[in-house]
Design a protein around this motif. Structure first.
Motif, PDB file in Angstrom:
ATOM      1  N   MET A   1      38.984  55.460  49.763  1.00 28.24           N
ATOM      2  CA  MET A   1      38.315  54.242  49.391  1.00 28.24           C
ATOM      3  C   MET A   1      38.828  53.803  48.018  1.00 28.24           C
ATOM      4  SD  MET A   1      34.268  53.373  49.188  1.00 28.24           S
ATOM      5  CE  MET A   1      34.151  53.683  50.933  1.00 28.24           C
ATOM      6  N   ILE A   2      39.010  52.517  47.867  1.00 28.03           N
ATOM      7  CA  ILE A   2      39.526  51.948  46.622  1.00 28.03           C
ATOM      8  C   ILE A   2      38.370  51.411  45.789  1.00 28.03           C
ATOM      9  CG2 ILE A   2      41.024  50.195  45.598  1.00 28.03           C
ATOM     10  CD1 ILE A   2      42.554  52.336  47.121  1.00 28.03           C
ATOM     11  N   LYS A   3      38.430  51.699  44.496  1.00 22.78           N
ATOM     12  CA  LYS A   3      37.484  51.143  43.531  1.00 22.78           C
ATOM     13  C   LYS A   3      38.257  50.221  42.614  1.00 22.78           C
ATOM     14  CE  LYS A   3      33.452  53.684  42.249  1.00 22.78           C
ATOM     15  NZ  LYS A   3      32.748  54.536  41.315  1.00 22.78           N
ATOM     16  N   VAL A   4      37.690  49.050  42.347  1.00 23.94           N
ATOM     17  CA  VAL A   4      38.259  48.099  41.403  1.00 23.94           C
ATOM     18  C   VAL A   4      37.363  48.102  40.169  1.00 23.94           C
ATOM     19  CG1 VAL A   4      38.918  45.700  40.999  1.00 23.94           C
ATOM     20  CG2 VAL A   4      39.078  46.665  43.321  1.00 23.94           C
ATOM     21  N   PHE A   5      37.944  48.433  39.018  1.00 24.28           N
ATOM     22  CA  PHE A   5      37.217  48.434  37.750  1.00 24.28           C
ATOM     23  C   PHE A   5      37.665  47.233  36.930  1.00 24.28           C
ATOM     24  CE2 PHE A   5      37.712  52.858  38.959  1.00 24.28           C
ATOM     25  CZ  PHE A   5      36.432  53.359  38.789  1.00 24.28           C
ATOM     26  N   VAL A   6      36.723  46.523  36.359  1.00 23.20           N
ATOM     27  CA  VAL A   6      37.037  45.400  35.486  1.00 23.20           C
ATOM     28  C   VAL A   6      36.331  45.649  34.152  1.00 23.20           C
ATOM     29  CG1 VAL A   6      36.957  42.905  35.159  1.00 23.20           C
ATOM     30  CG2 VAL A   6      37.155  43.858  37.471  1.00 23.20           C
ATOM     31  N   LEU A   7      37.111  45.652  33.077  1.00 22.79           N
ATOM     32  CA  LEU A   7      36.572  45.849  31.736  1.00 22.79           C
ATOM     33  C   LEU A   7      36.759  44.568  30.952  1.00 22.79           C
ATOM     34  CD1 LEU A   7      38.067  49.379  31.190  1.00 22.79           C
ATOM     35  CD2 LEU A   7      35.650  48.827  31.521  1.00 22.79           C
ATOM     36  N   TYR A   8      35.651  44.037  30.439  1.00 19.79           N
ATOM     37  CA  TYR A   8      35.655  42.786  29.681  1.00 19.79           C
ATOM     38  C   TYR A   8      35.622  43.087  28.184  1.00 19.79           C
ATOM     39  CZ  TYR A   8      34.440  40.509  34.071  1.00 19.79           C
ATOM     40  OH  TYR A   8      34.439  40.048  35.374  1.00 19.79           O
ATOM     41  N   GLU A   9      36.397  42.352  27.422  1.00 19.57           N
ATOM     42  CA  GLU A   9      36.448  42.552  25.980  1.00 19.57           C
ATOM     43  C   GLU A   9      35.222  42.005  25.269  1.00 19.57           C
ATOM     44  OE1 GLU A   9      40.170  41.267  24.337  1.00 19.57           O
ATOM     45  OE2 GLU A   9      41.316  42.470  25.754  1.00 19.57           O
ATOM     46  N   GLN A  10      34.513  41.086  25.906  1.00  9.97           N
ATOM     47  CA  GLN A  10      33.290  40.506  25.337  1.00  9.97           C
ATOM     48  C   GLN A  10      32.222  40.480  26.417  1.00  9.97           C
ATOM     49  OE1 GLN A  10      34.588  36.595  24.360  1.00  9.97           O
ATOM     50  NE2 GLN A  10      35.926  37.250  22.708  1.00  9.97           N
ATOM     51  N   GLU A  11      30.974  40.533  25.989  1.00 12.94           N
ATOM     52  CA  GLU A  11      29.892  40.447  26.955  1.00 12.94           C
ATOM     53  C   GLU A  11      29.748  38.997  27.417  1.00 12.94           C
ATOM     54  OE1 GLU A  11      25.155  41.450  27.434  1.00 12.94           O
ATOM     55  OE2 GLU A  11      26.234  42.131  25.662  1.00 12.94           O
ATOM     56  N   PRO A  12      29.722  38.774  28.725  1.00 13.63           N
ATOM     57  CA  PRO A  12      29.574  37.396  29.230  1.00 13.63           C
ATOM     58  C   PRO A  12      28.147  36.897  29.089  1.00 13.63           C
ATOM     59  CG  PRO A  12      29.720  38.950  31.048  1.00 13.63           C
ATOM     60  CD  PRO A  12      29.920  39.748  29.788  1.00 13.63           C
ATOM     61  N   ASP A  13      28.001  35.593  29.128  1.00 14.39           N
ATOM     62  CA  ASP A  13      26.686  34.978  29.186  1.00 14.39           C
ATOM     63  C   ASP A  13      25.988  35.467  30.456  1.00 14.39           C
ATOM     64  OD1 ASP A  13      24.750  32.660  28.470  1.00 14.39           O
ATOM     65  OD2 ASP A  13      25.288  32.325  30.586  1.00 14.39           O
ATOM     66  N   ALA A  14      24.744  35.920  30.322  1.00 18.59           N
ATOM     67  CA  ALA A  14      24.033  36.545  31.444  1.00 18.59           C
ATOM     68  C   ALA A  14      23.884  35.611  32.644  1.00 18.59           C
ATOM     69  CB  ALA A  14      22.670  37.039  30.983  1.00 18.59           C
ATOM     70  N   GLU A  15      23.508  34.362  32.419  1.00 18.74           N
ATOM     71  CA  GLU A  15      23.335  33.430  33.539  1.00 18.74           C
ATOM     72  C   GLU A  15      24.653  33.134  34.225  1.00 18.74           C
ATOM     73  OE1 GLU A  15      21.073  29.901  32.730  1.00 18.74           O
ATOM     74  OE2 GLU A  15      19.635  31.022  31.510  1.00 18.74           O
ATOM     75  N   ARG A  16      25.700  32.936  33.435  1.00 20.03           N
ATOM     76  CA  ARG A  16      27.015  32.653  34.017  1.00 20.03           C
ATOM     77  C   ARG A  16      27.522  33.864  34.791  1.00 20.03           C
ATOM     78  NH1 ARG A  16      30.814  32.321  36.577  1.00 20.03           N
ATOM     79  NH2 ARG A  16      32.752  31.205  36.185  1.00 20.03           N
ATOM     80  N   TYR A  17      27.283  35.068  34.247  1.00 21.07           N
ATOM     81  CA  TYR A  17      27.777  36.260  34.933  1.00 21.07           C
ATOM     82  C   TYR A  17      27.012  36.500  36.230  1.00 21.07           C
ATOM     83  CZ  TYR A  17      30.438  40.340  35.746  1.00 21.07           C
ATOM     84  OH  TYR A  17      31.318  41.222  36.313  1.00 21.07           O
ATOM     85  N   GLU A  18      25.750  36.148  36.273  1.00 16.78           N
ATOM     86  CA  GLU A  18      25.009  36.311  37.518  1.00 16.78           C
ATOM     87  C   GLU A  18      25.608  35.445  38.617  1.00 16.78           C
ATOM     88  OE1 GLU A  18      22.976  37.911  40.308  1.00 16.78           O
ATOM     89  OE2 GLU A  18      23.002  38.726  38.285  1.00 16.78           O
ATOM     90  N   GLN A  19      26.116  34.269  38.264  1.00 13.68           N
ATOM     91  CA  GLN A  19      26.824  33.435  39.250  1.00 13.68           C
ATOM     92  C   GLN A  19      28.067  34.170  39.753  1.00 13.68           C
ATOM     93  OE1 GLN A  19      27.765  29.785  37.243  1.00 13.68           O
ATOM     94  NE2 GLN A  19      25.652  29.132  37.107  1.00 13.68           N
ATOM     95  N   HIS A  20      28.789  34.792  38.821  1.00 16.82           N
ATOM     96  CA  HIS A  20      29.987  35.550  39.203  1.00 16.82           C
ATOM     97  C   HIS A  20      29.611  36.744  40.079  1.00 16.82           C
ATOM     98  CE1 HIS A  20      33.990  37.203  38.973  1.00 16.82           C
ATOM     99  NE2 HIS A  20      33.473  38.354  38.569  1.00 16.82           N
ATOM    100  N   ALA A  21      28.552  37.454  39.704  1.00 16.08           N
ATOM    101  CA  ALA A  21      28.112  38.617  40.471  1.00 16.08           C
ATOM    102  C   ALA A  21      27.743  38.223  41.897  1.00 16.08           C
ATOM    103  CB  ALA A  21      26.939  39.293  39.771  1.00 16.08           C
ATOM    104  N   GLU A  22      27.078  37.092  42.040  1.00  7.21           N
ATOM    105  CA  GLU A  22      26.706  36.630  43.384  1.00  7.21           C
ATOM    106  C   GLU A  22      27.955  36.351  44.221  1.00  7.21           C
ATOM    107  OE1 GLU A  22      24.459  36.303  46.445  1.00  7.21           O
ATOM    108  OE2 GLU A  22      23.654  36.862  44.494  1.00  7.21           O
ATOM    109  N   LEU A  23      28.968  35.784  43.600  1.00  8.79           N
ATOM    110  CA  LEU A  23      30.238  35.549  44.292  1.00  8.79           C
ATOM    111  C   LEU A  23      30.867  36.884  44.712  1.00  8.79           C
ATOM    112  CD1 LEU A  23      32.360  33.427  45.132  1.00  8.79           C
ATOM    113  CD2 LEU A  23      33.345  33.669  42.849  1.00  8.79           C
ATOM    114  N   CYS A  24      30.831  37.867  43.825  1.00  7.85           N
ATOM    115  CA  CYS A  24      31.394  39.190  44.132  1.00  7.85           C
ATOM    116  C   CYS A  24      30.640  39.880  45.265  1.00  7.85           C
ATOM    117  CB  CYS A  24      31.370  40.073  42.887  1.00  7.85           C
ATOM    118  SG  CYS A  24      32.496  39.519  41.591  1.00  7.85           S
TER     119      CYS A  24
END
Length: 87
Positions: A1-24
């Motif tokens: 099984m493959i795992k994809v790790f994404v490391l962000y250099e800055q913390e995203p805006d919580a509301e905007r990231y929730e939109q991204h999480a829903e897409l994921c």
């Protein structure tokens, strides 16, 4: 099984990231998780972490998977993607 790790250099805006999480979460065949990074023993500085684990080869061919990468880039936060083959 493959795992994809994404490391962000800055913390995203919580509301905007929730939109991204829903897409994921729409990518079939996998599980998506994310959260704050609170430290590193080597001093590396990343503020936020995300992972997707599942049937990578099938998912990577879908429009939904491609949309997640574009959406991450659209947030404008530098990030680094890593792939791991896990048991």
């Amino acid at each position: 099984m493959i795992k994809v790790f994404v490391l962000y250099e800055q913390e995203p805006d919580a509301e905007r990231y929730e939109q991204h999480a829903e897409l994921c979460r729409r990518v079939e065949g996998g599980t998506f998780r994310h959260g704050k990074v609170f430290g590193s023993p080597t001093g590396q500085r990343y503020a936020y972490y995300a992972e997707w684990m599942g049937a990578f080869n099938a998912a990577a061919r879908t429009g939904e998977f491609a949309a997640t990468g574009k959406d991450a880039a659209d947030m404008g936060i530098p990030f680094h993607v890593h792939f791991a083959d896990v048991e």
